[in-house]
Design a protein around this motif. Structure first.
Motif, mmCIF file in Angstrom:
data_model
loop_
_atom_site.group_PDB
_atom_site.id
_atom_site.type_symbol
_atom_site.label_atom_id
_atom_site.label_comp_id
_atom_site.label_asym_id
_atom_site.label_seq_id
_atom_site.Cartn_x
_atom_site.Cartn_y
_atom_site.Cartn_z
ATOM 1 N N MET A 56 -4.064 17.260 -7.521
ATOM 2 C CA MET A 56 -3.824 15.794 -8.790
ATOM 3 C C MET A 56 -3.226 15.496 -8.658
ATOM 4 S SD MET A 56 -5.867 15.358 -11.925
ATOM 5 C CE MET A 56 -5.393 14.584 -13.982
ATOM 6 N N THR A 57 -2.131 13.894 -8.922
ATOM 7 C CA THR A 57 -1.176 14.182 -9.493
ATOM 8 C C THR A 57 -0.926 13.860 -10.974
ATOM 9 O OG1 THR A 57 -1.084 12.111 -9.257
ATOM 10 C CG2 THR A 57 -0.131 12.653 -7.923
ATOM 11 N N ARG A 58 -0.065 14.737 -11.530
ATOM 12 C CA ARG A 58 0.000 14.051 -13.035
ATOM 13 C C ARG A 58 0.901 13.105 -13.509
ATOM 14 N NH1 ARG A 58 2.840 19.384 -15.604
ATOM 15 N NH2 ARG A 58 2.006 18.370 -17.235
ATOM 16 N N PHE A 59 1.109 11.812 -13.053
ATOM 17 C CA PHE A 59 1.866 11.282 -13.363
ATOM 18 C C PHE A 59 2.383 9.818 -12.392
ATOM 19 C CE2 PHE A 59 4.500 14.938 -14.169
ATOM 20 C CZ PHE A 59 4.767 15.119 -15.831
ATOM 21 N N LEU A 60 1.845 10.048 -11.044
ATOM 22 C CA LEU A 60 1.447 9.065 -9.966
ATOM 23 C C LEU A 60 0.242 8.556 -10.153
ATOM 24 C CD1 LEU A 60 4.534 10.501 -7.581
ATOM 25 C CD2 LEU A 60 5.341 8.830 -8.914
ATOM 26 N N LYS A 61 0.572 7.497 -10.159
ATOM 27 C CA LYS A 61 -0.430 6.701 -9.403
ATOM 28 C C LYS A 61 -1.371 7.061 -8.139
ATOM 29 C CE LYS A 61 -0.070 2.236 -10.993
ATOM 30 N NZ LYS A 61 -0.451 0.499 -10.638
ATOM 31 N N SER A 62 -3.371 7.712 -7.890
ATOM 32 C CA SER A 62 -3.728 8.027 -7.235
ATOM 33 C C SER A 62 -5.055 8.204 -7.084
ATOM 34 C CB SER A 62 -2.758 9.741 -6.820
ATOM 35 O OG SER A 62 -4.098 10.469 -8.044
ATOM 36 N N ASP A 63 -6.157 7.999 -6.329
ATOM 37 C CA ASP A 63 -7.376 8.479 -6.440
ATOM 38 C C ASP A 63 -8.134 8.981 -7.331
ATOM 39 O OD1 ASP A 63 -6.314 10.738 -4.700
ATOM 40 O OD2 ASP A 63 -8.543 10.553 -3.693
ATOM 41 N N SER A 64 -7.328 10.174 -7.385
ATOM 42 C CA SER A 64 -7.795 10.881 -9.221
ATOM 43 C C SER A 64 -7.062 10.923 -10.451
ATOM 44 C CB SER A 64 -7.454 12.985 -8.516
ATOM 45 O OG SER A 64 -6.036 13.065 -8.221
ATOM 46 N N ASN A 65 -6.017 9.703 -10.436
ATOM 47 C CA ASN A 65 -5.027 9.739 -11.539
ATOM 48 C C ASN A 65 -4.701 8.146 -11.224
ATOM 49 O OD1 ASN A 65 -4.231 9.896 -13.513
ATOM 50 N ND2 ASN A 65 -1.614 10.766 -13.108
ATOM 51 N N PRO A 66 -5.937 7.339 -11.282
ATOM 52 C CA PRO A 66 -6.003 5.668 -11.645
ATOM 53 C C PRO A 66 -5.009 5.094 -12.084
ATOM 54 C CG PRO A 66 -7.799 5.955 -11.775
ATOM 55 C CD PRO A 66 -6.686 7.257 -11.479
ATOM 56 N N LEU A 108 5.979 5.807 -8.283
ATOM 57 C CA LEU A 108 7.576 6.522 -8.522
ATOM 58 C C LEU A 108 8.955 5.399 -9.702
ATOM 59 C CD1 LEU A 108 8.523 8.712 -7.976
ATOM 60 C CD2 LEU A 108 9.029 8.043 -5.659
ATOM 61 N N GLU A 109 8.723 4.100 -8.873
ATOM 62 C CA GLU A 109 9.485 3.516 -9.586
ATOM 63 C C GLU A 109 9.771 3.790 -10.883
ATOM 64 O OE1 GLU A 109 7.345 0.279 -7.030
ATOM 65 O OE2 GLU A 109 7.775 2.012 -7.458
ATOM 66 N N ASP A 110 8.662 2.897 -11.386
ATOM 67 C CA ASP A 110 8.941 2.886 -13.043
ATOM 68 C C ASP A 110 9.094 3.856 -13.948
ATOM 69 O OD1 ASP A 110 7.894 0.181 -12.975
ATOM 70 O OD2 ASP A 110 5.733 0.443 -12.611
ATOM 71 N N LEU A 113 19.782 8.148 -9.273
ATOM 72 C CA LEU A 113 18.507 7.570 -10.208
ATOM 73 C C LEU A 113 18.621 6.188 -9.447
ATOM 74 C CD1 LEU A 113 18.376 9.264 -13.391
ATOM 75 C CD2 LEU A 113 16.594 9.378 -11.094
ATOM 76 N N THR A 114 19.175 5.159 -9.257
ATOM 77 C CA THR A 114 19.054 3.892 -9.089
ATOM 78 C C THR A 114 18.989 4.075 -7.129
ATOM 79 O OG1 THR A 114 20.990 3.646 -10.333
ATOM 80 C CG2 THR A 114 20.738 2.273 -8.377
ATOM 81 N N ALA A 115 19.414 4.762 -6.303
ATOM 82 C CA ALA A 115 18.697 5.151 -4.407
ATOM 83 C C ALA A 115 17.554 5.341 -4.688
ATOM 84 C CB ALA A 115 20.204 6.103 -4.260
ATOM 85 N N LEU A 128 14.486 3.118 -2.355
ATOM 86 C CA LEU A 128 14.168 3.510 -2.023
ATOM 87 C C LEU A 128 12.469 3.205 -2.127
ATOM 88 C CD1 LEU A 128 15.704 6.801 -1.042
ATOM 89 C CD2 LEU A 128 15.439 4.546 0.463
ATOM 90 N N ALA A 129 12.137 3.718 -4.127
ATOM 91 C CA ALA A 129 10.940 3.850 -4.142
ATOM 92 C C ALA A 129 10.223 2.194 -4.224
ATOM 93 C CB ALA A 129 10.578 4.457 -5.875
ATOM 94 N N GLN A 130 10.707 1.888 -4.669
ATOM 95 C CA GLN A 130 10.543 -0.593 -4.382
ATOM 96 C C GLN A 130 10.723 -0.876 -2.863
ATOM 97 O OE1 GLN A 130 14.018 -1.519 -7.067
ATOM 98 N NE2 GLN A 130 12.488 -1.830 -9.015
ATOM 99 N N ASP A 131 11.205 -0.006 -2.289
ATOM 100 C CA ASP A 131 11.393 -0.383 -0.694
ATOM 101 C C ASP A 131 9.527 -0.265 -0.064
ATOM 102 O OD1 ASP A 131 12.546 -1.323 1.682
ATOM 103 O OD2 ASP A 131 12.240 0.112 2.263
ATOM 104 N N SER A 132 9.465 1.385 -0.286
ATOM 105 C CA SER A 132 7.988 1.833 0.000
ATOM 106 C C SER A 132 7.300 0.490 -1.088
ATOM 107 C CB SER A 132 7.781 3.662 -0.242
ATOM 108 O OG SER A 132 8.927 3.821 0.322
ATOM 109 N N THR A 133 7.335 0.478 -1.804
ATOM 110 C CA THR A 133 6.209 -0.628 -2.635
ATOM 111 C C THR A 133 5.862 -1.048 -1.716
ATOM 112 O OG1 THR A 133 6.016 1.062 -4.655
ATOM 113 C CG2 THR A 133 5.718 -1.487 -5.464
ATOM 114 N N ASN A 134 6.899 -2.353 -1.279
ATOM 115 C CA ASN A 134 7.404 -3.856 -0.801
ATOM 116 C C ASN A 134 6.855 -3.632 0.550
ATOM 117 O OD1 ASN A 134 8.815 -4.719 -2.677
ATOM 118 N ND2 ASN A 134 10.097 -4.636 -2.236
ATOM 119 N N ILE A 135 6.994 -2.296 1.345
ATOM 120 C CA ILE A 135 6.012 -2.157 2.744
ATOM 121 C C ILE A 135 4.669 -2.394 2.677
ATOM 122 C CG2 ILE A 135 5.642 -0.615 4.183
ATOM 123 C CD1 ILE A 135 8.709 0.428 3.955
ATOM 124 N N LEU A 136 4.241 -1.859 1.128
ATOM 125 C CA LEU A 136 2.725 -1.058 1.345
ATOM 126 C C LEU A 136 2.271 -2.331 0.949
ATOM 127 C CD1 LEU A 136 1.970 2.547 0.084
ATOM 128 C CD2 LEU A 136 1.914 1.590 2.339
#
Length: 90
Positions: A1-11, A16-18, A56-58, A62-70
């Motif tokens: 289970m993730t504590r901070f990030l969205k997941s099936d157990s933590n919708p 990450l980028e936020d 952090l900016t980098a 990267l996180a925004q790029d992954s979201t855009n790819i998905l």
């Protein structure tokens, strides 16, 4: 289970980028509070914080790029509505 990030157990989690953008904002606030302190220790901490901000900016980019790819490949996430993960296993 993730504590901070969205997941099936933590919708209700966050993207990450936020989280990284909030963290970057906090570091910037700290930088402004010590910017006028010219003691060697404060200057070194400020210098370190500036490097952290670069990393952090980098990481945000990267996180925004992954979201855009998905988003392009599979459409918007439906995790908030109980949908299946776009990649990986539930």
């Amino acid at each position: 289970m993730t504590r901070f990030l969205k997941s099936d157990s933590n919708p209700a989690g966050h993207k990450l980028e936020d989280i990284l953008m909030e963290l970057r904002s906090d570091v910037l606030i700290r930088c402004t509070k010590i910017a006028g302190d010219h003691r060697p220790e404060a200057l070194k901490v400020l210098s370190n914080n500036m490097k952290v901000l670069e990393h952090l900016t980098a990481a945000i980019e990267l996180a925004q790029d992954s979201t855009n790819i998905l988003d392009r490949a599979f459409g918007p996430s439906e995790a908030m509505e109980g949908g299946e993960p776009r990649i990986g296993v539930a």
